[in-house]
Design a protein around this motif. Structure first.
Motif, short mmCIF file in Angstrom:
data_model
loop_
_atom_site.label_atom_id
_atom_site.label_comp_id
_atom_site.label_asym_id
_atom_site.label_seq_id
_atom_site.Cartn_x
_atom_site.Cartn_y
_atom_site.Cartn_z
N ALA A 611 27.25 49.05 36.42
CA ALA A 611 26.76 47.67 36.52
C ALA A 611 25.33 47.64 37.04
N ALA A 612 25.02 48.48 38.04
CA ALA A 612 23.66 48.53 38.58
C ALA A 612 22.69 49.11 37.56
N THR A 613 23.12 50.13 36.83
CA THR A 613 22.24 50.83 35.89
C THR A 613 21.94 49.98 34.66
N LEU A 614 22.93 49.22 34.21
CA LEU A 614 22.74 48.40 33.00
C LEU A 614 21.86 47.19 33.23
N PRO A 620 25.71 40.09 36.70
CA PRO A 620 25.43 40.43 38.10
C PRO A 620 26.45 39.83 39.07
N LYS A 621 27.18 38.79 38.65
CA LYS A 621 28.12 38.11 39.55
C LYS A 621 29.53 38.66 39.34
N CYS A 628 37.49 48.17 34.39
CA CYS A 628 36.49 47.53 33.53
C CYS A 628 35.38 46.88 34.34
N LEU A 629 34.30 46.51 33.63
CA LEU A 629 33.26 45.67 34.21
C LEU A 629 32.86 44.64 33.16
N ARG A 630 32.33 43.52 33.66
CA ARG A 630 31.96 42.42 32.77
C ARG A 630 30.52 42.58 32.31
N ALA A 689 29.63 57.69 35.73
CA ALA A 689 28.85 56.73 34.95
C ALA A 689 28.21 57.40 33.74
N LEU A 690 27.64 58.59 33.93
CA LEU A 690 27.00 59.30 32.82
C LEU A 690 28.02 59.69 31.74
#
Length: 702
Positions: A611-614, A620-621, A628-630, A689-690
């Motif tokens: 999330a931080a890298t993208l 962001p919220k 998963c991540l949004r 993440a990679l």
């Protein structure tokens, strides 16, 4: 081995011989080598360390503490003391116990007549070094060795860095390198663990891993047979149903039930008692007397259950145990191995564990963990990264230990220990902010350190972990335990007096002393009590465990027995996740409401890092979970490809909120940017993440 020891092993213990681990450890430990000894629970590791170290002790002159025996929990030390005293006594030596529960009179007796072996914790060693009442140079003048029991529990935690830093100071006080022997159940990277344990002397002192008969997984090779043991997975759907199953199964046997939350321990314990089962409880928020009474009664009883958190994971003797039962799943395979190792110790019995999943996520976690276990896979022990706050704590502790410390000579106390390589900026900050005073090039404790950490003779400086605030619950003058203060706050949904669930019983709160952080309670009949504790910011499952859950959802069954209920529940879970997993890579799913989620199955730390890298490509919220991540709802396959390519070039660590820093002890003694960098590194999983950024993804609609 010393002939006196050999005589007692044969004639007092009645052993026909030594176990392989104990035989292989003799020569290297007598010769003073460092070592990590690996064996399953109840594998004779304590004797494998003590017999050769007592033999070596007999060949040396000098009085006083020659050997430290360090454990991560006080209860394990209490449990070990009679055994260690017996072995030492055969050789005309003495062993004593020193930790936070030992009385002032007991400590004074030890100071007057120093034992040969001292069983203790790293925090107690630190308190001895900084205390003005202990002549630490005289006390540790004869120190030659240290045994670190459950060394893996230290190594993956900040307490491990604290322990290593204290050991470096002890070596300097004693004037010699201190032999280091770690004891552990199976770990995934024993050679790395040995290197870590040797600290600044790694590569300079002889050391070896001793693990006869321990099977290590071969990369890329699936074992033909699962590990030995009777392991079964069942799905029961709720804690109350779990209580019914436990009450009806294995009657007449002694059962140890593990829950990975204190609230579950309380709720399950209460439910079992309502069903007429003789039940005892153990967790960290129960008072010491309450835990001791429960563990003693359980050790002597027969047809009973004890429900516990990990407090009973680390080798404490609870008597002749028949069964281990696990509610949902522990967080690591290593924890599971510790727990199943509590059984199968009698001749003719085998290790066993029954998993009872009370919800779908617990079922999947258990199945994923058992999938890894079936491959003989165990987590590598990885030290916590960038422990700058420990460096700050150690600098302050050294200024308390030594009347005067040279401004340029302090690095000599820790030699080549890795965290201290970058200690100069931290020392400069401590001096600049008044934590340390300078007088003629000599460092001493400063007014800001007195203000921040000086309470009760700097007791806060002796431990490196924080605990959320809790209120003490008292019945008359008897302490029952500690509770989350949120339970005492006004609740519009609950009229009348507060009801608590503690020690498996329901209590009514009669009075709250907010200033002294305590409440008074009276027992009441019936239910309605609540149990709650702050989880301490647990971030979820690891990358490997979450990926194992993905494998289960894709159709892999764990190599354990599955009940019909578990088979049916797994089939239903797989049906419900059909669109969220794919054997060809990860899946990005657009829901009917436009919500866009990347189902990585990589663990929360990897997802936080993604999330931080993208950046703008991620919402962001959000608080990413294990699965998963949004993502930004405007992404499509083309813009996603560009965002992913850019992310591969530079992985960014997660941002740290102001409140998150409160969980990093001694953060006040660090520059703000260094405290944030430390915490960011601990929230991140760059490798995970990679792995996801470099793997294939596909867009689907649901």
């Amino acid at each position: 081995m010393h002939p006196t020891l050999a005589h007692h092993i044969v004639n007092t213990l009645g052993w026909p011989g030594l176990r392989p681990l104990q035989r292989e450890a003799l020569a290297p430990l007598i010769d003073g080598e460092d070592a990590v000894l690996l064996a399953p629970t109840a594998g004779g590791k304590t004797e494998a360390a003590l017999f050769p170290l007592l033999t070596a002790m007999a060949g040396r002159s000098g009085d006083g503490v020659s050997l430290l025996y360090v454990c991560p929990i006080k209860a394990l030390l209490n449990n070990l003391l009679p055994r260690v005293q017996a072995y030492a006594g055969w050789m005309g030596r003495t062993a004593e116990l020193w930790h936070g529960d030992v009385s002032h009179a007991g400590r004074q007796r030890i100071l007057r007549r120093r034992p040969d072996i001292l069983l203790t914790t790293p925090e107690s060693v630190e308190s001895m070094l900084v205390s003005t009442k202990v002549d630490h140079r005289a006390f540790f003048a004869n120190l030659h060795g240290i045994v670190v029991d459950e060394v893996h529990a230290f190594a993956g935690d900040d307490r491990g860095w604290h322990l290593l830093a204290v050991l470096e100071r002890l070596s300097r006080v004693a004037g010699r390198p201190v032999q280091r022997v770690g004891l552990s159940a199976t770990v995934g990277n024993p050679d790395d663990l040995l290197t870590w344990l040797q600290g600044s002397m790694a590569g300079e002192r002889a050391g070896r891993v001793i693990a006869p008969g321990v099977r290590f997984p071969q990369p890329g090779r699936v074992p033909q047979e699962p590990p030995p043991g009777d392991v079964e997975l069942d799905y029961v759907g709720s804690l109350r149903n779990a209580a019914k199953v436990i009450a009806s199964l294995h009657r007449g046997e002694k059962r140890l039930v593990f829950c990975d939350s204190r609230a579950y321990v309380e709720e399950l314990g209460h439910a079992l008692r309502e069903l007429g089962v003789t039940t005892f409880l153990s967790h960290a928020s129960l008072s010491l007397d309450e835990r001791r009474r429960a563990e003693a009664a359980f050790g002597e009883a027969r047809d009973c259950v004890i429900v516990a958190t990990s407090t009973l994971e680390l080798g404490i003797d609870v008597g002749d145990l028949d069964r281990v039962i696990q509610i949902n799943a522990p967080g690591t395979v290593a924890s599971f191995l510790q727990r199943i190792g509590r059984t199968g110790r009698r001749t003719g019995t085998q290790r066993n564990c029954l998993f009872l999943a009370v919800d779908t996520s617990g079922l999947l976690d258990a199945a994923g963990l058992l999938h890894l276990w079936g491959q003989h896979w165990v987590e590598p022990v990885v030290p916590t990264p960038e422990p700058r706050h420990i460096v700050a704590q150690q600098l302050l502790a050294l200024c308390l230990q030594e009347p005067e410390v040279g401004e340029r000579l302090w690095p000599e106390w820790w030699g080549d220990l890795e965290p201290f390589h970058q200690g100069a900026p931290i020392a400069a900050h401590l001096i600049r902010e008044g934590f340390i005073d300078l007088d003629g090039g000599l460092m001493m404790i400063g007014p800001e350190a007195e203000k921040r950490f000086g309470h009760r003779h700097f007791m806060e400086l002796t431990s490196v972990f924080t605990a959320p605030p809790q209120f003490t619950a008292l019945h008359g003058r008897t302490e029952i335990g500690r509770i989350d203060p949120a339970l005492l706050a006004a609740d519009e949904e609950q009229a009348g007096p507060r009801r608590l669930l503690l020690a498996g019983r329901t209590w009514m709160v009669t009075w709250v002393d907010w200033r002294r952080q305590r409440c008074f309670v009276e027992p009441v009949e019936g239910g309605g009590g609540k149990a709650k504790w702050d989880s301490g910011g647990h971030l979820g499952a690891s990358f490997h465990l979450t990926r194992a859950v993905r494998e289960v959802l894709l159709g892999t069954d764990p190599r354990a027995k599955l009940t019909r209920r578990a088979v049916n529940a797994l089939a239903e879970a797989r049906d419900g996740h059909t669109d969220l997993v794919h054997p060809g890579g990860s899946v990005i799913v657009r829901a009917g409401n436009g919500d866009l989620r990347w189902w990585t199955w990589a663990g929360a730390r990897a997802n936080l890092t993604l999330a931080a890298t993208l950046g703008r490509a991620a919402d962001p919220k959000q608080q990413p979970n294990d699965a998963c991540l949004r993502l930004n709802a405007d992404l499509d396959p083309r813009t996603w490809s560009a965002a992913r390519e850019a992310a591969r070039e530079r992985v960014i660590l997660p941002d740290v909120g102001v409140r998150a820093l409160d969980g990093l002890k001694f953060n006040a003694a660090l520059p703000r940017h260094l405290a944030e960098r430390t915490l960011s590194a601990r929230l991140a999983d760059v490798d995970g993440a990679l792995t996801l950024l470099e793997g294939p993804t596909r867009f689907v609609r649901r």
